[in-house]
Design a protein around this motif. Structure first.
Motif, PDB file in Angstrom:
ATOM      1  N   THR A  24      42.128  47.979  37.822  1.00 42.39           N
ATOM      2  CA  THR A  24      40.827  47.524  37.325  1.00 42.39           C
ATOM      3  C   THR A  24      40.967  46.943  35.919  1.00 42.39           C
ATOM      4  OG1 THR A  24      40.285  49.783  36.618  1.00 42.39           O
ATOM      5  CG2 THR A  24      39.408  49.055  38.741  1.00 42.39           C
ATOM      6  N   GLY A  25      41.817  47.542  35.102  1.00 43.75           N
ATOM      7  CA  GLY A  25      42.057  47.008  33.763  1.00 43.75           C
ATOM      8  C   GLY A  25      42.740  45.650  33.800  1.00 43.75           C
ATOM      9  N   ILE A  26      43.715  45.509  34.690  1.00 47.57           N
ATOM     10  CA  ILE A  26      44.408  44.227  34.852  1.00 47.57           C
ATOM     11  C   ILE A  26      43.408  43.167  35.296  1.00 47.57           C
ATOM     12  CG2 ILE A  26      46.109  42.969  36.235  1.00 47.57           C
ATOM     13  CD1 ILE A  26      47.679  45.677  36.401  1.00 47.57           C
ATOM     14  N   LEU A  27      42.627  43.509  36.318  1.00 48.41           N
ATOM     15  CA  LEU A  27      41.641  42.559  36.836  1.00 48.41           C
ATOM     16  C   LEU A  27      40.660  42.147  35.750  1.00 48.41           C
ATOM     17  CD1 LEU A  27      40.610  41.057  39.349  1.00 48.41           C
ATOM     18  CD2 LEU A  27      39.179  43.055  39.832  1.00 48.41           C
ATOM     19  N   TRP A  28      40.210  43.092  34.952  1.00 50.60           N
ATOM     20  CA  TRP A  28      39.278  42.792  33.871  1.00 50.60           C
ATOM     21  C   TRP A  28      39.903  41.823  32.869  1.00 50.60           C
ATOM     22  CZ3 TRP A  28      34.407  42.880  32.547  1.00 50.60           C
ATOM     23  CH2 TRP A  28      34.063  42.733  31.209  1.00 50.60           C
ATOM     24  N   GLU A  29      41.119  42.129  32.434  1.00 52.38           N
ATOM     25  CA  GLU A  29      41.772  41.308  31.409  1.00 52.38           C
ATOM     26  C   GLU A  29      42.053  39.886  31.883  1.00 52.38           C
ATOM     27  OE1 GLU A  29      41.979  41.853  28.334  1.00 52.38           O
ATOM     28  OE2 GLU A  29      41.446  43.975  28.340  1.00 52.38           O
ATOM     29  N   ILE A  30      42.547  39.739  33.107  1.00 47.27           N
ATOM     30  CA  ILE A  30      42.853  38.377  33.556  1.00 47.27           C
ATOM     31  C   ILE A  30      41.603  37.634  33.993  1.00 47.27           C
ATOM     32  CG2 ILE A  30      45.247  38.909  34.142  1.00 47.27           C
ATOM     33  CD1 ILE A  30      44.407  38.853  37.086  1.00 47.27           C
ATOM     34  N   ASN A  31      40.518  38.357  34.214  1.00 49.33           N
ATOM     35  CA  ASN A  31      39.245  37.693  34.485  1.00 49.33           C
ATOM     36  C   ASN A  31      38.714  37.059  33.206  1.00 49.33           C
ATOM     37  OD1 ASN A  31      37.015  37.162  36.420  1.00 49.33           O
ATOM     38  ND2 ASN A  31      35.851  38.325  34.917  1.00 49.33           N
ATOM     39  N   LEU A  32      38.964  37.701  32.071  1.00 46.28           N
ATOM     40  CA  LEU A  32      38.519  37.158  30.785  1.00 46.28           C
ATOM     41  C   LEU A  32      39.298  35.899  30.417  1.00 46.28           C
ATOM     42  CD1 LEU A  32      38.207  40.462  28.717  1.00 46.28           C
ATOM     43  CD2 LEU A  32      36.342  39.106  29.712  1.00 46.28           C
ATOM     44  N   ALA A  33      40.608  35.920  30.677  1.00 47.47           N
ATOM     45  CA  ALA A  33      41.469  34.778  30.361  1.00 47.47           C
ATOM     46  C   ALA A  33      42.813  34.971  31.051  1.00 47.47           C
ATOM     47  CB  ALA A  33      41.681  34.675  28.853  1.00 47.47           C
ATOM     48  N   PRO A  34      43.489  33.885  31.405  1.00 53.23           N
ATOM     49  CA  PRO A  34      44.844  34.027  31.944  1.00 53.23           C
ATOM     50  C   PRO A  34      45.722  34.744  30.908  1.00 53.23           C
ATOM     51  CG  PRO A  34      44.048  31.802  32.284  1.00 53.23           C
ATOM     52  CD  PRO A  34      43.061  32.488  31.384  1.00 53.23           C
ATOM     53  N   ARG A  35      46.610  35.613  31.402  1.00 58.66           N
ATOM     54  CA  ARG A  35      47.421  36.431  30.495  1.00 58.66           C
ATOM     55  C   ARG A  35      48.896  36.385  30.885  1.00 58.66           C
ATOM     56  NH1 ARG A  35      43.800  37.957  26.450  1.00 58.66           N
ATOM     57  NH2 ARG A  35      41.914  38.745  27.422  1.00 58.66           N
ATOM     58  N   ARG A  36      49.745  36.487  29.887  1.00 61.16           N
ATOM     59  CA  ARG A  36      51.168  36.642  30.112  1.00 61.16           C
ATOM     60  C   ARG A  36      51.466  38.132  30.241  1.00 61.16           C
ATOM     61  NH1 ARG A  36      54.249  32.632  26.084  1.00 61.16           N
ATOM     62  NH2 ARG A  36      56.001  33.405  27.299  1.00 61.16           N
ATOM     63  N   VAL A  81      43.235  35.138  37.548  1.00 64.27           N
ATOM     64  CA  VAL A  81      42.484  35.686  38.678  1.00 64.27           C
ATOM     65  C   VAL A  81      42.189  34.564  39.674  1.00 64.27           C
ATOM     66  CG1 VAL A  81      40.205  35.409  37.626  1.00 64.27           C
ATOM     67  CG2 VAL A  81      40.563  37.225  39.270  1.00 64.27           C
ATOM     68  N   THR A  82      42.252  34.886  40.956  1.00 66.32           N
ATOM     69  CA  THR A  82      41.934  33.922  42.004  1.00 66.32           C
ATOM     70  C   THR A  82      40.438  33.983  42.305  1.00 66.32           C
ATOM     71  OG1 THR A  82      42.274  35.541  43.769  1.00 66.32           O
ATOM     72  CG2 THR A  82      44.208  34.247  43.075  1.00 66.32           C
ATOM     73  N   ASP A  83      39.975  33.093  43.168  1.00 68.01           N
ATOM     74  CA  ASP A  83      38.570  33.139  43.584  1.00 68.01           C
ATOM     75  C   ASP A  83      38.254  34.471  44.266  1.00 68.01           C
ATOM     76  OD1 ASP A  83      38.128  30.616  42.560  1.00 68.01           O
ATOM     77  OD2 ASP A  83      38.382  29.599  44.494  1.00 68.01           O
ATOM     78  N   VAL A  84      39.188  34.962  45.062  1.00 68.92           N
ATOM     79  CA  VAL A  84      38.997  36.263  45.724  1.00 68.92           C
ATOM     80  C   VAL A  84      38.932  37.369  44.669  1.00 68.92           C
ATOM     81  CG1 VAL A  84      40.010  37.938  47.332  1.00 68.92           C
ATOM     82  CG2 VAL A  84      40.106  35.496  47.845  1.00 68.92           C
ATOM     83  N   GLY A  85      39.780  37.268  43.657  1.00 68.40           N
ATOM     84  CA  GLY A  85      39.751  38.242  42.565  1.00 68.40           C
ATOM     85  C   GLY A  85      38.434  38.231  41.818  1.00 68.40           C
ATOM     86  N   HIS A  86      37.851  37.040  41.635  1.00 70.03           N
ATOM     87  CA  HIS A  86      36.531  36.942  40.987  1.00 70.03           C
ATOM     88  C   HIS A  86      35.481  37.693  41.797  1.00 70.03           C
ATOM     89  CE1 HIS A  86      37.006  34.376  37.505  1.00 70.03           C
ATOM     90  NE2 HIS A  86      37.733  33.523  38.207  1.00 70.03           N
ATOM     91  N   THR A  87      35.523  37.551  43.110  1.00 69.16           N
ATOM     92  CA  THR A  87      34.525  38.247  43.934  1.00 69.16           C
ATOM     93  C   THR A  87      34.716  39.756  43.853  1.00 69.16           C
ATOM     94  OG1 THR A  87      35.844  38.105  45.979  1.00 69.16           O
ATOM     95  CG2 THR A  87      34.302  36.298  45.535  1.00 69.16           C
ATOM     96  N   LEU A  88      35.978  40.215  43.799  1.00 68.74           N
ATOM     97  CA  LEU A  88      36.225  41.650  43.649  1.00 68.74           C
ATOM     98  C   LEU A  88      35.750  42.128  42.287  1.00 68.74           C
ATOM     99  CD1 LEU A  88      37.290  44.316  44.688  1.00 68.74           C
ATOM    100  CD2 LEU A  88      39.557  43.661  43.843  1.00 68.74           C
ATOM    101  N   ASN A  89      35.961  41.336  41.253  1.00 71.61           N
ATOM    102  CA  ASN A  89      35.506  41.709  39.917  1.00 71.61           C
ATOM    103  C   ASN A  89      33.985  41.866  39.881  1.00 71.61           C
ATOM    104  OD1 ASN A  89      36.474  42.332  37.247  1.00 71.61           O
ATOM    105  ND2 ASN A  89      35.387  40.502  36.573  1.00 71.61           N
ATOM    106  N   GLU A  90      33.272  41.014  40.601  1.00 80.87           N
ATOM    107  CA  GLU A  90      31.814  41.148  40.688  1.00 80.87           C
ATOM    108  C   GLU A  90      31.440  42.467  41.358  1.00 80.87           C
ATOM    109  OE1 GLU A  90      30.475  37.663  42.748  1.00 80.87           O
ATOM    110  OE2 GLU A  90      31.225  36.329  41.179  1.00 80.87           O
ATOM    111  N   ALA A  91      32.152  42.818  42.415  1.00 80.28           N
ATOM    112  CA  ALA A  91      31.873  44.074  43.122  1.00 80.28           C
ATOM    113  C   ALA A  91      32.182  45.274  42.231  1.00 80.28           C
ATOM    114  CB  ALA A  91      32.687  44.144  44.409  1.00 80.28           C
ATOM    115  N   VAL A  92      33.273  45.209  41.490  1.00 81.45           N
ATOM    116  CA  VAL A  92      33.630  46.294  40.580  1.00 81.45           C
ATOM    117  C   VAL A  92      32.576  46.424  39.487  1.00 81.45           C
ATOM    118  CG1 VAL A  92      35.338  47.046  38.865  1.00 81.45           C
ATOM    119  CG2 VAL A  92      36.094  46.210  41.088  1.00 81.45           C
ATOM    120  N   GLY A  93      32.035  45.298  39.040  1.00 86.00           N
ATOM    121  CA  GLY A  93      30.965  45.328  38.038  1.00 86.00           C
ATOM    122  C   GLY A  93      29.740  46.074  38.532  1.00 86.00           C
TER     123      GLY A  93
END
Length: 125
Positions: A24-36, A81-93
């Motif tokens: 969930t932390g990874i998803l949150w961080e890469i949803n904010l911006a692409p990360r190395r 994050v991919t488009d699928v990841g964005h939808t999961l992030n919305e659900a986690v929210g």
């Protein structure tokens, strides 16, 4: 993480996608911006390189994370994050909002009831 068997409603599949301690932390961080990779290590104190790499691979296999390699003298890899990841992030929210509301409801209960309440599940320490 041990994977749950799939169920008829899809909830086990969703939990498998976010079930790692750091997902969930990874998803949150890469949803904010692409990360190395190194950025993620700094942003998620306590995660080991091995676990971060493993959870990123799992999330990539699930289609939640995109790994992009940039050629050059020093190879650069970026996770987004991919488009699928964005939808999961919305659900986690939505689940997060429910959890916060539940915490408030528990805090408002009389102390006798609070002593009998079950411990809360933590997705991320």
């Amino acid at each position: 993480m041990k994977h749950l068997e799939t169920d008829g409603c899809g909830f086990a599949t969703a939990l498998n996608a976010i079930g790692g301690k750091w997902k969930t932390g990874i998803l949150w961080e890469i949803n904010l911006a692409p990360r190395r990779f190194g950025e993620l290590r700094r942003l998620l104190p306590g995660v080991s390189e091995k676990v971060l790499a493993q959870q990123l691979r799992e999330m990539e296999a699930d289609g939640l994370v995109r790994r992009e390699v940039f050629p050059g003298a020093v190879q650069r890899v970026e996770y987004s994050v991919t488009d699928v990841g964005h939808t999961l992030n919305e659900a986690v929210g939505v689940m997060s909002a429910w959890g916060k509301a539940q915490e408030r409801r528990i805090a408002m209960r009389p102390s006798v009831v609070q002593e009998k309440s079950r411990p809360l599940i933590r997705l991320r320490a």
